[in-house]
Write a protein that holds these residues in place. Structure first.
Motif, PDB file in Angstrom:
ATOM      1  N   THR A 178     -60.816 -78.776 -55.162  1.00 20.17           N
ATOM      2  CA  THR A 178     -60.764 -79.421 -53.851  1.00 20.17           C
ATOM      3  C   THR A 178     -59.981 -78.614 -52.821  1.00 20.17           C
ATOM      4  O   THR A 178     -60.127 -78.843 -51.618  1.00 20.17           O
ATOM      5  CB  THR A 178     -60.113 -80.804 -53.958  1.00 20.17           C
ATOM      6  OG1 THR A 178     -58.742 -80.652 -54.346  1.00 20.17           O
ATOM      7  CG2 THR A 178     -60.839 -81.672 -54.977  1.00 20.17           C
ATOM      8  N   GLY A 179     -59.144 -77.707 -53.303  1.00 25.09           N
ATOM      9  CA  GLY A 179     -58.276 -76.974 -52.385  1.00 25.09           C
ATOM     10  C   GLY A 179     -57.051 -77.769 -51.972  1.00 25.09           C
ATOM     11  O   GLY A 179     -56.217 -77.278 -51.201  1.00 25.09           O
ATOM     12  N   ASN A 180     -56.923 -78.987 -52.476  1.00 22.73           N
ATOM     13  CA  ASN A 180     -55.772 -79.809 -52.105  1.00 22.73           C
ATOM     14  C   ASN A 180     -54.471 -79.213 -52.631  1.00 22.73           C
ATOM     15  O   ASN A 180     -54.418 -78.680 -53.739  1.00 22.73           O
ATOM     16  CB  ASN A 180     -55.935 -81.218 -52.658  1.00 22.73           C
ATOM     17  CG  ASN A 180     -56.995 -82.005 -51.924  1.00 22.73           C
ATOM     18  OD1 ASN A 180     -57.413 -81.639 -50.833  1.00 22.73           O
ATOM     19  ND2 ASN A 180     -57.438 -83.088 -52.524  1.00 22.73           N
ATOM     20  N   THR A 181     -53.431 -79.319 -51.851  1.00 23.93           N
ATOM     21  CA  THR A 181     -52.105 -78.843 -52.241  1.00 23.93           C
ATOM     22  C   THR A 181     -51.107 -79.991 -52.191  1.00 23.93           C
ATOM     23  O   THR A 181     -51.245 -80.921 -51.393  1.00 23.93           O
ATOM     24  CB  THR A 181     -51.623 -77.717 -51.326  1.00 23.93           C
ATOM     25  OG1 THR A 181     -51.620 -78.182 -49.974  1.00 23.93           O
ATOM     26  CG2 THR A 181     -52.527 -76.498 -51.431  1.00 23.93           C
TER      27      THR A 181
ATOM     28  N   THR B 210     -45.631 -72.109 -49.233  1.00 24.64           N
ATOM     29  CA  THR B 210     -47.085 -72.253 -49.186  1.00 24.64           C
ATOM     30  C   THR B 210     -47.684 -71.716 -50.480  1.00 24.64           C
ATOM     31  O   THR B 210     -47.436 -70.558 -50.848  1.00 24.64           O
ATOM     32  CB  THR B 210     -47.686 -71.490 -48.004  1.00 24.64           C
ATOM     33  OG1 THR B 210     -47.107 -71.962 -46.783  1.00 24.64           O
ATOM     34  CG2 THR B 210     -49.198 -71.696 -47.945  1.00 24.64           C
ATOM     35  N   ILE B 211     -48.466 -72.547 -51.142  1.00 27.08           N
ATOM     36  CA  ILE B 211     -49.160 -72.137 -52.350  1.00 27.08           C
ATOM     37  C   ILE B 211     -50.583 -71.744 -51.985  1.00 27.08           C
ATOM     38  O   ILE B 211     -51.219 -72.386 -51.146  1.00 27.08           O
ATOM     39  CB  ILE B 211     -49.142 -73.250 -53.420  1.00 27.08           C
ATOM     40  CG1 ILE B 211     -49.715 -72.741 -54.743  1.00 27.08           C
ATOM     41  CG2 ILE B 211     -49.871 -74.497 -52.938  1.00 27.08           C
ATOM     42  CD1 ILE B 211     -49.541 -73.716 -55.897  1.00 27.08           C
ATOM     43  N   SER B 212     -51.061 -70.658 -52.597  1.00 22.09           N
ATOM     44  CA  SER B 212     -52.418 -70.207 -52.320  1.00 22.09           C
ATOM     45  C   SER B 212     -52.970 -69.509 -53.558  1.00 22.09           C
ATOM     46  O   SER B 212     -52.265 -69.325 -54.551  1.00 22.09           O
ATOM     47  CB  SER B 212     -52.435 -69.263 -51.114  1.00 22.09           C
ATOM     48  OG  SER B 212     -51.670 -68.099 -51.383  1.00 22.09           O
ATOM     49  N   ARG B 213     -54.226 -69.085 -53.428  1.00 15.01           N
ATOM     50  CA  ARG B 213     -54.888 -68.484 -54.577  1.00 15.01           C
ATOM     51  C   ARG B 213     -55.896 -67.457 -54.113  1.00 15.01           C
ATOM     52  O   ARG B 213     -56.598 -67.675 -53.115  1.00 15.01           O
ATOM     53  CB  ARG B 213     -55.588 -69.575 -55.392  1.00 15.01           C
ATOM     54  CG  ARG B 213     -56.381 -69.086 -56.554  1.00 15.01           C
ATOM     55  CD  ARG B 213     -57.248 -70.193 -57.102  1.00 15.01           C
ATOM     56  NE  ARG B 213     -58.166 -69.676 -58.100  1.00 15.01           N
ATOM     57  CZ  ARG B 213     -59.244 -70.303 -58.523  1.00 15.01           C
ATOM     58  NH1 ARG B 213     -59.542 -71.485 -58.034  1.00 15.01           N
ATOM     59  NH2 ARG B 213     -60.026 -69.773 -59.432  1.00 15.01           N
ATOM     60  N   ASP B 214     -55.950 -66.336 -54.820  1.00 16.83           N
ATOM     61  CA  ASP B 214     -56.990 -65.332 -54.623  1.00 16.83           C
ATOM     62  C   ASP B 214     -58.063 -65.616 -55.660  1.00 16.83           C
ATOM     63  O   ASP B 214     -57.912 -65.282 -56.827  1.00 16.83           O
ATOM     64  CB  ASP B 214     -56.394 -63.937 -54.795  1.00 16.83           C
ATOM     65  CG  ASP B 214     -57.425 -62.840 -54.549  1.00 16.83           C
ATOM     66  OD1 ASP B 214     -58.628 -63.098 -54.739  1.00 16.83           O
ATOM     67  OD2 ASP B 214     -57.016 -61.738 -54.171  1.00 16.83           O
ATOM     68  N   ASN B 215     -59.155 -66.228 -55.225  1.00 13.76           N
ATOM     69  CA  ASN B 215     -60.170 -66.656 -56.186  1.00 13.76           C
ATOM     70  C   ASN B 215     -60.762 -65.503 -56.976  1.00 13.76           C
ATOM     71  O   ASN B 215     -61.123 -65.646 -58.138  1.00 13.76           O
ATOM     72  CB  ASN B 215     -61.289 -67.412 -55.465  1.00 13.76           C
ATOM     73  CG  ASN B 215     -60.813 -68.732 -54.903  1.00 13.76           C
ATOM     74  OD1 ASN B 215     -59.798 -69.265 -55.350  1.00 13.76           O
ATOM     75  ND2 ASN B 215     -61.516 -69.248 -53.935  1.00 13.76           N
ATOM     76  N   ALA B 216     -60.871 -64.360 -56.388  1.00 12.97           N
ATOM     77  CA  ALA B 216     -61.522 -63.235 -57.054  1.00 12.97           C
ATOM     78  C   ALA B 216     -60.635 -62.590 -58.113  1.00 12.97           C
ATOM     79  O   ALA B 216     -61.147 -61.952 -59.042  1.00 12.97           O
ATOM     80  CB  ALA B 216     -61.936 -62.197 -56.029  1.00 12.97           C
TER      81      ALA B 216
END
Length: 119
Positions: free
Chosen positions: A55-58, A69-75
């Protein structure tokens, strides 16, 4: 078994910033969620932030809201925790976990990376 490795910790002055990384030994598409906890010296582990891959929810702990800030590199199967306006009370060992779609009840933990905020 998913191997998780954190990096990016270090010593920073109050008001400074750090970006932590969390690398998982798995395909990006298999990750359902990632998150961070921390262990301050002499205290229990506490929740910091989490991210749903679907969902991308944080979600953030009140103590870090608006600073982290939390994030992600999907690749790259890599997650990040950008930490700004760091304060001495943020000093802790920061641990990342990864949850896989095939085992939603299991958190795969890393060993942590130490963050020290001090003059």
């Amino acid at each position: 078994q998913v191997h998780v490795v954190e990096s990016g910790g270090g010593l920073v002055q109050p008001g400074g910033s750090l970006r932590l990384s969390c690398k998982a030994s798995t395909t990006a598409s298999g990750i359902a969620a990632m998150g961070w906890y921390r262990e301050p010296p002499g205290k229990q582990r506490e929740f910091v932030a989490s991210l749903s891959a679907t969902t991308g929810n944080t979600i953030y702990a009140d103590s870090v809201e608006d600073r982290f800030t939390i994030s992600r590199d999907n690749a790259e199967s890599t997650g990040y925790l950008q930490m700004n306006s760091l304060q001495p009370e943020d000093t802790a060992n920061y641990l990342c976990y990864v949850i896989m779609f095939g085992a939603l009840s299991t958190r795969n933990w890393g060993q942590g990376t130490q963050v020290t905020v001090s003059l």
